[in-house]
Every structure is written in structure tokens, then in C-alpha cells.
Design a protein around this motif. Structure first.
Motif, PDB file in Angstrom:
ATOM      1  N   GLU A 182       0.785  -1.088   0.136  1.00 46.27           N
ATOM      2  CA  GLU A 182       0.032  -0.013   0.037  1.00 46.27           C
ATOM      3  C   GLU A 182       0.987   1.117   0.074  1.00 46.27           C
ATOM      4  OE1 GLU A 182      -3.697   2.057   2.731  1.00 46.27           O
ATOM      5  OE2 GLU A 182      -2.852  -0.161   2.983  1.00 46.27           O
ATOM      6  N   ILE A 183       0.463   2.210  -0.881  1.00 45.56           N
ATOM      7  CA  ILE A 183       1.235   3.606  -0.780  1.00 45.56           C
ATOM      8  C   ILE A 183       0.520   4.576   0.069  1.00 45.56           C
ATOM      9  CG2 ILE A 183       1.899   5.319  -2.206  1.00 45.56           C
ATOM     10  CD1 ILE A 183       3.306   2.936  -2.865  1.00 45.56           C
ATOM     11  N   VAL A 184       1.213   4.913   1.262  1.00 48.06           N
ATOM     12  CA  VAL A 184       0.910   6.212   1.823  1.00 48.06           C
ATOM     13  C   VAL A 184       1.403   7.335   1.671  1.00 48.06           C
ATOM     14  CG1 VAL A 184       0.008   4.759   3.963  1.00 48.06           C
ATOM     15  CG2 VAL A 184       2.472   5.732   3.839  1.00 48.06           C
ATOM     16  N   THR A 185       0.610   8.516   1.801  1.00 43.74           N
ATOM     17  CA  THR A 185       1.245   9.903   1.329  1.00 43.74           C
ATOM     18  C   THR A 185       1.426  11.023   2.534  1.00 43.74           C
ATOM     19  OG1 THR A 185       0.054   9.809  -0.529  1.00 43.74           O
ATOM     20  CG2 THR A 185       0.806  12.043  -0.229  1.00 43.74           C
ATOM     21  N   ILE A 186       2.542  11.434   2.675  1.00 45.77           N
ATOM     22  CA  ILE A 186       2.996  12.246   3.763  1.00 45.77           C
ATOM     23  C   ILE A 186       3.050  13.556   3.231  1.00 45.77           C
ATOM     24  CG2 ILE A 186       4.748  12.713   5.547  1.00 45.77           C
ATOM     25  CD1 ILE A 186       5.135   9.945   5.817  1.00 45.77           C
ATOM     26  N   ASN A 187       2.235  14.488   3.743  1.00 47.65           N
ATOM     27  CA  ASN A 187       2.515  16.003   3.450  1.00 47.65           C
ATOM     28  C   ASN A 187       3.424  16.704   4.375  1.00 47.65           C
ATOM     29  OD1 ASN A 187       1.088  15.870   0.838  1.00 47.65           O
ATOM     30  ND2 ASN A 187      -0.827  15.773   2.015  1.00 47.65           N
ATOM     31  N   ILE A 188       4.657  16.920   4.122  1.00 50.10           N
ATOM     32  CA  ILE A 188       5.428  17.699   4.880  1.00 50.10           C
ATOM     33  C   ILE A 188       5.153  19.087   4.867  1.00 50.10           C
ATOM     34  CG2 ILE A 188       8.015  18.299   5.506  1.00 50.10           C
ATOM     35  CD1 ILE A 188       8.619  15.618   4.138  1.00 50.10           C
ATOM     36  N   LYS A 189       4.983  19.514   6.175  1.00 45.85           N
ATOM     37  CA  LYS A 189       4.585  21.104   6.172  1.00 45.85           C
ATOM     38  C   LYS A 189       5.959  21.928   6.495  1.00 45.85           C
ATOM     39  CE  LYS A 189       0.262  19.957   5.945  1.00 45.85           C
ATOM     40  NZ  LYS A 189      -0.815  20.224   4.677  1.00 45.85           N
ATOM     41  N   PRO A 190       5.794  23.175   5.859  1.00 46.15           N
ATOM     42  CA  PRO A 190       7.052  24.051   6.184  1.00 46.15           C
ATOM     43  C   PRO A 190       7.081  24.326   7.655  1.00 46.15           C
ATOM     44  CG  PRO A 190       5.381  24.895   4.274  1.00 46.15           C
ATOM     45  CD  PRO A 190       4.865  23.790   4.985  1.00 46.15           C
ATOM     46  N   GLY A 191       8.481  24.253   8.092  1.00 45.51           N
ATOM     47  CA  GLY A 191       8.791  24.447   9.436  1.00 45.51           C
ATOM     48  C   GLY A 191       8.842  23.215  10.425  1.00 45.51           C
ATOM     49  N   TRP A 192       8.403  21.974   9.923  1.00 46.81           N
ATOM     50  CA  TRP A 192       8.386  20.938  10.749  1.00 46.81           C
ATOM     51  C   TRP A 192       9.522  20.492  11.337  1.00 46.81           C
ATOM     52  CZ3 TRP A 192       5.004  16.228   8.450  1.00 46.81           C
ATOM     53  CH2 TRP A 192       3.802  16.539   8.557  1.00 46.81           C
ATOM     54  N   LYS A 193       9.642  20.059  12.625  1.00 46.95           N
ATOM     55  CA  LYS A 193      11.048  19.800  13.235  1.00 46.95           C
ATOM     56  C   LYS A 193      11.158  18.344  13.519  1.00 46.95           C
ATOM     57  CE  LYS A 193      10.552  24.113  15.921  1.00 46.95           C
ATOM     58  NZ  LYS A 193      10.512  24.812  17.157  1.00 46.95           N
ATOM     59  N   LYS A 194      12.364  18.228  13.989  1.00 40.78           N
ATOM     60  CA  LYS A 194      12.777  16.768  14.144  1.00 40.78           C
ATOM     61  C   LYS A 194      11.881  16.309  15.419  1.00 40.78           C
ATOM     62  CE  LYS A 194      16.919  14.113  15.799  1.00 40.78           C
ATOM     63  NZ  LYS A 194      18.213  14.102  16.121  1.00 40.78           N
ATOM     64  N   GLY A 195      11.523  14.965  15.134  1.00 34.47           N
ATOM     65  CA  GLY A 195      10.537  14.531  16.286  1.00 34.47           C
ATOM     66  C   GLY A 195       9.037  14.651  15.942  1.00 34.47           C
ATOM     67  N   THR A 196       8.651  15.435  14.840  1.00 34.32           N
ATOM     68  CA  THR A 196       7.470  15.491  14.548  1.00 34.32           C
ATOM     69  C   THR A 196       6.654  13.999  13.990  1.00 34.32           C
ATOM     70  OG1 THR A 196       7.498  17.902  13.795  1.00 34.32           O
ATOM     71  CG2 THR A 196       5.570  16.211  12.913  1.00 34.32           C
ATOM     72  N   LYS A 197       5.634  13.615  14.636  1.00 37.48           N
ATOM     73  CA  LYS A 197       5.023  12.315  14.297  1.00 37.48           C
ATOM     74  C   LYS A 197       3.871  12.396  13.345  1.00 37.48           C
ATOM     75  CE  LYS A 197       6.706  10.267  18.619  1.00 37.48           C
ATOM     76  NZ  LYS A 197       6.081   9.554  19.853  1.00 37.48           N
ATOM     77  N   ILE A 198       3.875  11.453  12.428  1.00 36.08           N
ATOM     78  CA  ILE A 198       2.767  11.422  11.310  1.00 36.08           C
ATOM     79  C   ILE A 198       2.087   9.830  11.724  1.00 36.08           C
ATOM     80  CG2 ILE A 198       2.097  11.595   8.962  1.00 36.08           C
ATOM     81  CD1 ILE A 198       5.386  12.874  10.036  1.00 36.08           C
TER      82      ILE A 198
END
Length: 230
Positions: A97-113
Motif C-alpha cells: 500500500e502507498i501512503v502519502t505524507i505531506n510535509i509542512k513548512p517548518g516541521w521539526k525533528k521529532g514530528t510524528k505522522i
């Protein structure tokens, strides 16, 4: 005339009635039957009217490695995951299965999706959540401190004393010419976007690494004393 035997049974001519301490009731008491009609009452176990609730598997965590450009501008990543699911007959089968992650400007190390219940399926188990945790790739020019970007610029002693223009290429490809006249120069609003307010940014901080000459001639020493007024 009535008579009672030692087991508590009261007899009348042609009729027998069992008392509350009869053998059947003692059997029920010993083996846990609570029905007033002598039928068993079960709790739990196979065939129970209240089967145990399925438990949820522990989350599955994965590292999501991002470069600073992606975290500055935002990006979209598509990731293939392989998992086991149950078919209509309760048998397991493997699927991709393909999952899509939209990285938002400014996300930091440790951000969880988190993708809920995208782990393996199994009887009696609620599938685990799949969790991606943002990590940052090292950058050849910038390091990050919170919302600020840090850049180290090597300059000579002469440049430190007389002034120097640093040429900086930003993470979104713009070119800046910045005058260096101290050990550290702060350029407002040229850092990382602030996640909750992407229109705002941290600062760019340029730290100067001054290269001092290993030796000076007598003439250079005299010139330096004259220049520095000592």
C-alpha cells in the motif's frame, strides 16, 4: 404423621420433596451453577456470551529522513508499506500500500505522522498504528536551532577588520549579499518557517570564524600596532 430422615428429606405417604440441602443443590453449589433451576451459568471462556475484547497492537515507528530544503519549503513523500490483512475467510494475505505524507513548512525533528491501524491484521487483534517520525539530514551549509538557521563563515583577519560581504544561497534558492562587520550577524526572517504561522520565520545567524595569521613580519606587526592604536 410426618417423619424426617437425617439428610433433611421430609416424607409423606406416596410423595417425596427434596429440601434446600438436596444432593442436586449441593452439586450446583460446588461447581458454580447459579441458576435456580439447576442449569449452569457460565462467564468467559470459549462459547461465552461475552468473549474477550480484542487488544490493539503496539504502534510501529519508522524514521522519516528529510533534508532542510523539504522542511523549509514543504514537500510530499509517497512511501510503500507492506502489511498482512485478513480476507473474507479469516486467512492472512500480504498486500502493498502507498501512503502519502505531506510535509509542512517548518516541521521539526521529532514530528510524528500517524496512520491509524495500518499495521498487520490478525484474529483477535486490532491492527497497530504506523507512525513516521521526522528526522533531519545534515546540511552542508546550515544547521538548525529551533526556528533559526546557523551558518559559519570563514574570513581572514583583514576581512574581519575591514569588512566583508558574505554571499548566501537560501534554502529556497535566493541569493543574499550580507555585510559582515562583527563576530555574529543576525539576518531577521531568513530562518525556518514557524509551523503554526508559516508566514513568519526565525532568523539566519551568520557566525564568523576568523582565521588569524600564524606569523607576522616585523613590518606587519608595526602596521598592526599603528592600525590598532597601541
Amino acid at each position: 404423621m410426618q417423619s424426617s430422615d437425617r439428610h433433611g428429606t421430609t416424607s409423606r405417604p406416596g410423595r417425596t420433596i427434596r429440601s434446600a440441602t438436596s444432593t442436586d443443590d449441593r452439586f450446583a453449589e460446588i461447581f458454580g451453577f447459579s441458576s435456580p433451576f439447576g442449569q449452569p451459568s457460565y462467564t468467559g471462556g470459549q462459547g461465552s456470551a461475552n468473549p474477550p475484547r480484542p487488544h490493539k497492537a503496539a504502534p510501529i515507528e519508522n524514521r522519516l529522513l528529510c533534508n532542510l530544503e523539504d522542511l523549509y519549503k514543504g514537500a510530499t513523500k509517497k512511501i510503500k508499506i507492506s502489511r498482512e490483512i485478513l480476507d473474507s475467510n479469516g486467512r492472512t494475505m500480504s498486500v502493498d500500500e502507498i501512503v502519502t505524507i505531506n510535509i509542512k513548512p517548518g516541521w521539526k525533528k521529532g514530528t510524528k505522522i500517524t496512520f491509524p491501524e495500518k499495521g498487520n491484521e490478525a484474529p483477535g487483534v486490532i491492527a497497530a498504528d504506523i507512525v513516521f517520525i521526522v528526522d533531519e539530514k545534515p546540511h552542508e551549509v546550515f544547521t538548525r536551532e529551533g526556528n533559526d538557521l546557523i551558518m559559519t563563515q570563514k574570513i581572514s583577519l583583514a576581512e574581519a577588520l575591514t569588512g566583508y560581504n558574505a554571499q548566501v544561497t537560501t534554502l529556497d534558492g535566493r541569493h543574499l549579499s550580507i555585510s559582515i562587520n562583527s563576530d555574529e550577524v543576525v539576518v531577521p526572517k531568513e530562518g525556518m518557517p514557524i509551523p503554526k504561522e508559516p508566514s513568519k520565520k526565525g532568523n539566519l545567524r551568520i557566525k564568523c570564524n576568523i582565521k588569524f595569521p600564524s606569523r607576522l613580519t616585523a613590518q606587519q606587526r608595526a602596521g598592526m600596532k599603528k592600525l590598532l592604536g597601541s
